[in-house]
Scaffold this motif. Structure first.
Motif, PDB file in Angstrom:
ATOM      1  N   ARG A  18       0.968  -1.222   0.042  1.00 58.71           N
ATOM      2  CA  ARG A  18       0.054   0.114  -0.224  1.00 58.71           C
ATOM      3  C   ARG A  18       0.815   1.229  -0.001  1.00 58.71           C
ATOM      4  O   ARG A  18       0.686   2.228  -0.696  1.00 58.71           O
ATOM      5  N   ARG A  19       1.912   1.355   0.824  1.00 58.54           N
ATOM      6  CA  ARG A  19       2.985   2.471   0.795  1.00 58.54           C
ATOM      7  C   ARG A  19       3.496   2.604  -0.621  1.00 58.54           C
ATOM      8  O   ARG A  19       3.606   3.709  -1.122  1.00 58.54           O
ATOM      9  N   TRP A  20       3.900   1.600  -1.298  1.00 60.81           N
ATOM     10  CA  TRP A  20       4.679   1.598  -2.570  1.00 60.81           C
ATOM     11  C   TRP A  20       3.661   2.177  -3.522  1.00 60.81           C
ATOM     12  O   TRP A  20       3.885   3.098  -4.111  1.00 60.81           O
ATOM     13  N   ARG A  21       2.413   1.777  -3.424  1.00 62.21           N
ATOM     14  CA  ARG A  21       1.449   2.282  -4.262  1.00 62.21           C
ATOM     15  C   ARG A  21       1.001   3.768  -4.140  1.00 62.21           C
ATOM     16  O   ARG A  21       0.879   4.586  -5.095  1.00 62.21           O
ATOM     17  N   THR A  22       1.175   4.099  -2.759  1.00 64.29           N
ATOM     18  CA  THR A  22       0.583   5.507  -2.760  1.00 64.29           C
ATOM     19  C   THR A  22       1.757   6.417  -3.058  1.00 64.29           C
ATOM     20  O   THR A  22       1.540   7.496  -3.482  1.00 64.29           O
ATOM     21  N   SER A  23       2.982   5.919  -2.724  1.00 70.36           N
ATOM     22  CA  SER A  23       4.275   6.725  -3.061  1.00 70.36           C
ATOM     23  C   SER A  23       4.182   6.832  -4.523  1.00 70.36           C
ATOM     24  O   SER A  23       4.545   8.117  -4.956  1.00 70.36           O
ATOM     25  N   PHE A  24       3.838   5.901  -5.293  1.00 70.23           N
ATOM     26  CA  PHE A  24       4.107   5.709  -6.816  1.00 70.23           C
ATOM     27  C   PHE A  24       3.017   6.817  -7.304  1.00 70.23           C
ATOM     28  O   PHE A  24       3.114   7.681  -8.335  1.00 70.23           O
ATOM     29  N   LEU A  25       1.737   6.840  -6.800  1.00 71.82           N
ATOM     30  CA  LEU A  25       0.584   7.552  -7.236  1.00 71.82           C
ATOM     31  C   LEU A  25       1.014   8.996  -6.881  1.00 71.82           C
ATOM     32  O   LEU A  25       0.550   9.804  -7.987  1.00 71.82           O
ATOM     33  N   GLN A  26       1.622   9.216  -5.877  1.00 69.47           N
ATOM     34  CA  GLN A  26       1.942  10.717  -5.548  1.00 69.47           C
ATOM     35  C   GLN A  26       3.084  11.401  -6.267  1.00 69.47           C
ATOM     36  O   GLN A  26       3.064  12.444  -6.830  1.00 69.47           O
ATOM     37  N   ASP A  27       4.067  10.661  -6.430  1.00 78.76           N
ATOM     38  CA  ASP A  27       5.420  11.184  -7.155  1.00 78.76           C
ATOM     39  C   ASP A  27       6.022  10.258  -8.202  1.00 78.76           C
ATOM     40  O   ASP A  27       7.018  10.412  -8.625  1.00 78.76           O
ATOM     41  N   ARG A  28       5.088   9.343  -8.621  1.00 80.53           N
ATOM     42  CA  ARG A  28       5.642   8.438  -9.827  1.00 80.53           C
ATOM     43  C   ARG A  28       6.807   7.456  -9.550  1.00 80.53           C
ATOM     44  O   ARG A  28       7.088   7.209  -8.468  1.00 80.53           O
ATOM     45  N   LEU A  29       7.944   7.628 -10.409  1.00 73.03           N
ATOM     46  CA  LEU A  29       8.954   6.614 -10.224  1.00 73.03           C
ATOM     47  C   LEU A  29       9.824   7.293  -8.995  1.00 73.03           C
ATOM     48  O   LEU A  29      10.390   6.552  -8.127  1.00 73.03           O
ATOM     49  N   ASP A  30       9.945   8.789  -8.770  1.00 67.40           N
ATOM     50  CA  ASP A  30      10.603   9.414  -7.760  1.00 67.40           C
ATOM     51  C   ASP A  30      10.079   8.759  -6.416  1.00 67.40           C
ATOM     52  O   ASP A  30      10.839   8.662  -5.382  1.00 67.40           O
ATOM     53  N   GLY A  31       8.599   8.673  -6.170  1.00 66.58           N
ATOM     54  CA  GLY A  31       8.386   7.999  -4.914  1.00 66.58           C
ATOM     55  C   GLY A  31       8.692   6.606  -4.697  1.00 66.58           C
ATOM     56  O   GLY A  31       8.488   6.064  -3.444  1.00 66.58           O
ATOM     57  N   LEU A  32       9.379   5.952  -5.395  1.00 70.70           N
ATOM     58  CA  LEU A  32       9.643   4.571  -5.015  1.00 70.70           C
ATOM     59  C   LEU A  32      11.180   4.588  -4.481  1.00 70.70           C
ATOM     60  O   LEU A  32      11.638   3.206  -4.236  1.00 70.70           O
ATOM     61  N   SER A  33      11.899   5.689  -4.758  1.00 71.47           N
ATOM     62  CA  SER A  33      13.341   5.637  -4.238  1.00 71.47           C
ATOM     63  C   SER A  33      13.285   5.525  -2.828  1.00 71.47           C
ATOM     64  O   SER A  33      12.505   5.861  -1.834  1.00 71.47           O
ATOM     65  N   ASP A  34      14.351   4.813  -2.006  1.00 74.73           N
ATOM     66  CA  ASP A  34      14.501   4.587  -0.862  1.00 74.73           C
ATOM     67  C   ASP A  34      14.914   6.191  -0.336  1.00 74.73           C
ATOM     68  O   ASP A  34      15.874   6.785  -0.468  1.00 74.73           O
ATOM     69  N   GLU A  35      14.290   6.321   0.945  1.00 72.27           N
ATOM     70  CA  GLU A  35      14.531   7.621   1.697  1.00 72.27           C
ATOM     71  C   GLU A  35      15.504   7.109   2.774  1.00 72.27           C
ATOM     72  O   GLU A  35      15.884   5.946   3.179  1.00 72.27           O
ATOM     73  N   PRO A  36      16.566   8.223   3.186  1.00 74.17           N
ATOM     74  CA  PRO A  36      17.322   7.993   4.171  1.00 74.17           C
ATOM     75  C   PRO A  36      16.664   7.242   5.374  1.00 74.17           C
ATOM     76  O   PRO A  36      15.683   7.612   5.849  1.00 74.17           O
ATOM     77  N   ARG A  37      17.341   6.476   6.051  1.00 80.08           N
ATOM     78  CA  ARG A  37      16.869   5.543   7.111  1.00 80.08           C
ATOM     79  C   ARG A  37      17.834   5.904   8.254  1.00 80.08           C
ATOM     80  O   ARG A  37      18.787   6.499   8.363  1.00 80.08           O
ATOM     81  N   PRO A  38      17.234   6.045   9.611  1.00 77.54           N
ATOM     82  CA  PRO A  38      17.951   6.125  10.877  1.00 77.54           C
ATOM     83  C   PRO A  38      18.769   4.985  11.055  1.00 77.54           C
ATOM     84  O   PRO A  38      18.759   3.974  10.547  1.00 77.54           O
ATOM     85  N   GLY A  39      20.005   5.114  11.568  1.00 77.41           N
ATOM     86  CA  GLY A  39      20.840   4.089  12.060  1.00 77.41           C
ATOM     87  C   GLY A  39      22.165   4.219  11.324  1.00 77.41           C
ATOM     88  O   GLY A  39      22.713   5.282  11.081  1.00 77.41           O
ATOM     89  N   VAL A  40      22.870   3.174  11.528  1.00 77.12           N
ATOM     90  CA  VAL A  40      24.485   3.192  10.890  1.00 77.12           C
ATOM     91  C   VAL A  40      24.205   3.644   9.414  1.00 77.12           C
ATOM     92  O   VAL A  40      23.395   3.050   8.745  1.00 77.12           O
ATOM     93  N   PRO A  41      25.102   4.607   9.044  1.00 70.76           N
ATOM     94  CA  PRO A  41      25.103   4.822   7.607  1.00 70.76           C
ATOM     95  C   PRO A  41      25.668   3.723   6.575  1.00 70.76           C
ATOM     96  O   PRO A  41      26.331   2.745   7.144  1.00 70.76           O
ATOM     97  N   ARG A  42      25.255   3.698   5.728  1.00 69.95           N
ATOM     98  CA  ARG A  42      25.626   2.770   4.570  1.00 69.95           C
ATOM     99  C   ARG A  42      27.139   2.684   4.548  1.00 69.95           C
ATOM    100  O   ARG A  42      27.832   3.730   4.602  1.00 69.95           O
TER     101      ARG A  42
END
Length: 89
Positions: A18-42
């Motif tokens: 549901r989150r994937w689809r909502t993000s896609f509908l709002q921002d198209r492909l840009d909505g599917l990119s990973d957002e920065p997450r808390p925790g240890v950096p990559r």
């Protein structure tokens, strides 16, 4: 295809789909990119991630009969669980 069907096929939660689809509908492909997450950096770069993805998709390991995609593996895991649970495994 319903969120439930997609979640079952990809072995993930219906809320995630549901989150994937909502993000896609709002921002198209840009909505599917990973957002920065808390925790240890990559610790690996985008270039290293790309290299692994390219090698995974383009190279077949020596002795391998065929290539299996992540989705196929996830579906196989889901199918194994679906078959095992009713049989008490």
């Amino acid at each position: 295809m319903s969120n439930t069907a997609v979640a079952a096929r990809l072995v993930t939660d219906r809320g995630t789909v549901r989150r994937w689809r909502t993000s896609f509908l709002q921002d198209r492909l840009d909505g599917l990119s990973d957002e920065p997450r808390p925790g240890v950096p990559r610790t690996i770069s985008d270039a290293q991630v790309e290299q692994v993805v390219v090698r995974t998709l383009e190279e077949v390991p020596e002795g391998a009969m065929e290539r299996v995609t992540r989705i196929e593996l996830a579906l196989s895991a889901w199918e194994a669980t679906a078959l095992a649970e009713p049989n008490g495994f």
